[in-house]
Scaffold this motif. Structure first.
Motif, PDB file in Angstrom:
ATOM      1  N   LEU A  71     -59.302 -10.114  -6.909  1.00 50.96           N
ATOM      2  CA  LEU A  71     -59.353  -9.074  -5.874  1.00 50.96           C
ATOM      3  C   LEU A  71     -60.669  -9.100  -5.113  1.00 50.96           C
ATOM      4  N   THR A  72     -60.599  -9.191  -3.783  1.00 45.53           N
ATOM      5  CA  THR A  72     -61.763  -8.992  -2.917  1.00 45.53           C
ATOM      6  C   THR A  72     -61.483  -7.744  -2.098  1.00 45.53           C
ATOM      7  N   LEU A  73     -62.393  -6.780  -2.160  1.00 48.71           N
ATOM      8  CA  LEU A  73     -62.134  -5.459  -1.591  1.00 48.71           C
ATOM      9  C   LEU A  73     -63.290  -5.027  -0.702  1.00 48.71           C
ATOM     10  N   SER A  74     -62.946  -4.543   0.499  1.00 47.10           N
ATOM     11  CA  SER A  74     -63.971  -3.954   1.370  1.00 47.10           C
ATOM     12  C   SER A  74     -63.663  -2.475   1.538  1.00 47.10           C
ATOM     13  N   LEU A  77     -65.318   3.386   0.420  1.00 46.90           N
ATOM     14  CA  LEU A  77     -64.608   4.492  -0.225  1.00 46.90           C
ATOM     15  C   LEU A  77     -63.370   4.003  -0.976  1.00 46.90           C
ATOM     16  N   ALA A  78     -62.853   2.846  -0.589  1.00 47.46           N
ATOM     17  CA  ALA A  78     -61.759   2.236  -1.348  1.00 47.46           C
ATOM     18  C   ALA A  78     -62.312   1.532  -2.591  1.00 47.46           C
ATOM     19  N   MET A  81     -62.881   4.202  -5.195  1.00 45.44           N
ATOM     20  CA  MET A  81     -61.580   4.625  -5.731  1.00 45.44           C
ATOM     21  C   MET A  81     -61.083   3.607  -6.758  1.00 45.44           C
ATOM     22  N   TYR A  82     -61.198   2.330  -6.405  1.00 46.58           N
ATOM     23  CA  TYR A  82     -60.727   1.282  -7.318  1.00 46.58           C
ATOM     24  C   TYR A  82     -61.527   1.289  -8.618  1.00 46.58           C
ATOM     25  N   ARG A  85     -60.569   4.285 -10.715  1.00 44.59           N
ATOM     26  CA  ARG A  85     -59.230   4.151 -11.273  1.00 44.59           C
ATOM     27  C   ARG A  85     -59.207   3.139 -12.432  1.00 44.59           C
ATOM     28  N   ARG A  86     -59.963   2.065 -12.256  1.00 44.04           N
ATOM     29  CA  ARG A  86     -59.874   0.933 -13.188  1.00 44.04           C
ATOM     30  C   ARG A  86     -60.840   1.083 -14.362  1.00 44.04           C
ATOM     31  N   ASP A  96     -50.354  11.077  -9.983  1.00 45.22           N
ATOM     32  CA  ASP A  96     -50.125  10.746  -8.568  1.00 45.22           C
ATOM     33  C   ASP A  96     -50.693  11.829  -7.654  1.00 45.22           C
ATOM     34  N   SER A  99     -54.408  11.389  -7.467  1.00 48.60           N
ATOM     35  CA  SER A  99     -54.665  10.203  -6.659  1.00 48.60           C
ATOM     36  C   SER A  99     -54.570  10.565  -5.175  1.00 48.60           C
ATOM     37  N   GLU A 103     -57.532  10.525  -2.309  1.00 49.94           N
ATOM     38  CA  GLU A 103     -57.374   9.762  -1.058  1.00 49.94           C
ATOM     39  C   GLU A 103     -57.509  10.691   0.146  1.00 49.94           C
TER      40      GLU A 103
END
Lengths: 217, 217
Positions: A71-74, A77-78, A81-82, A85-86, A96, A99, A103
């Protein structure tokens, strides 16, 4: 192993704060903004946002970026969150509905708070005393009154989601932080001011902030 | 039972499209923007965004809002994420990594695309032919070139996440849609133009769009 790209004096503060909360081991690559290359005291960073090696990681050339396995994430704020969560346990969503609320608050912070708050911060940081600068700060503050009033109304408990500090608070706090330079504005919203102080009193924020202050301007 | 507040000619298009994808039953309360009360052909809506009954649901007075049991949710892109996760099957995330990428794309759409795209749409809709209006459209288009180029680069497959149409595509497509009024700009990014056409060719979008077009201006 997690790799986080982005120096402390950037929106990387957000995932760096979250990683300080969780204590998750990670490799830090302190990529700096390319415009800082021309500043006298830029940090001695291996990469900047215009380096080909960094553009290979994130073609839009923005920090922070997280790489975790495939996973490559930009989007800062995401990324928080990741990570919550992880790796974050109770910092992340337990349902949910949680979550969704995290968001919701992240999108609210990004769209209703961050722009005018950053305008205030950057204008005040420049120390400009012109009528134009003062008018710009006043207009930016006016744009924030409705969202900050809404946020104050949502802070009937200590934290925004689930009765505990979560990534929802962290994401909003990191956007409201820019506006805190405007003391008189914050004084209009005591519930927001007290909540921001609670968030920033956390040892993980303090640890992140000390590292940020130690980074050259 | 789900209740969705917000007329079709608003950001409620986003959850309305998603609900058309899933076929989930819902109650629709077509709250209109309060400024439309003064327009000659405003729809005959029971509530507007300044109605006390609506402000009791969402104190910031913005549509859309979703109510699902104990959850009250604002921010259109968070509402679609929730609906996809809860009721959308393959439209929602199948893993933490997919969840993160859908959040990343939603934040990208909200922060890098929506503002200038909406500026283009509203200026072109007004039919203004002044030099100022043309300059404003040109500046807004220039702001979009970097994000649209990035989006084009990410569209090596048909869809953004997981090799299938998801809420990530829906959220970005609904922000890019505003810029589609600028045909010459879209022609610069054929991968984006083709992807938007694929998304909008879906029967659920077509159903939502027909209902929107039937709503008075």
């Amino acid at each position: 192993m997690i790799t986080l790209y982005g120096c402390y004096r950037s929106r990387a503060t957000r995932p760096l704060w979250l990683l300080a909360e969780t204590g998750t081991p990670f490799t830090h690559v302190p990529v700096i903004q390319s415009y800082r290359l021309n500043q006298p005291k830029a940090p001695d960073a291996p990469l900047n946002t215009a380096s080909p090696e960094f553009l290979a990681v994130n073609p839009i050339g923005q920090i922070p970026v997280l790489v975790d396995g495939a996973l490559t994430l930009s989007e800062s704020l995401a990324i928080t969150m990741y990570l919550a969560r992880r790796y974050g346990g109770a910092l992340g969503p337990a349902s949910d509905a949680e979550s969704a609320l995290m968001e919701q608050w992240s999108l609210f912070a990004a769209t209703a708070v961050e722009g005018p708050a950053l305008d205030i911060r950057m204008t005040l940081d420049k120390g400009m005393k012109t009528a134009e600068a003062e008018a710009f700060v006043a207009i930016s503050a006016e744009k924030l009154r409705r969202p900050l009033g809404y946020l104050a109304g949502a802070l009937k408990e200590d934290w925004l989601v689930g009765g505990r500090f979560t990534v929802g608070d962290l994401n909003v706090a990191e956007c409201v932080r820019y506006a805190a330079a405007h003391g008189a504005l914050m004084d209009e919203f005591p519930a927001v001011k007290a909540w921001l102080a609670r968030a920033q009193a956390r040892p993980a924020f303090q640890k992140m902030w000390a590292a940020r202050e130690a980074e050259p301007l």
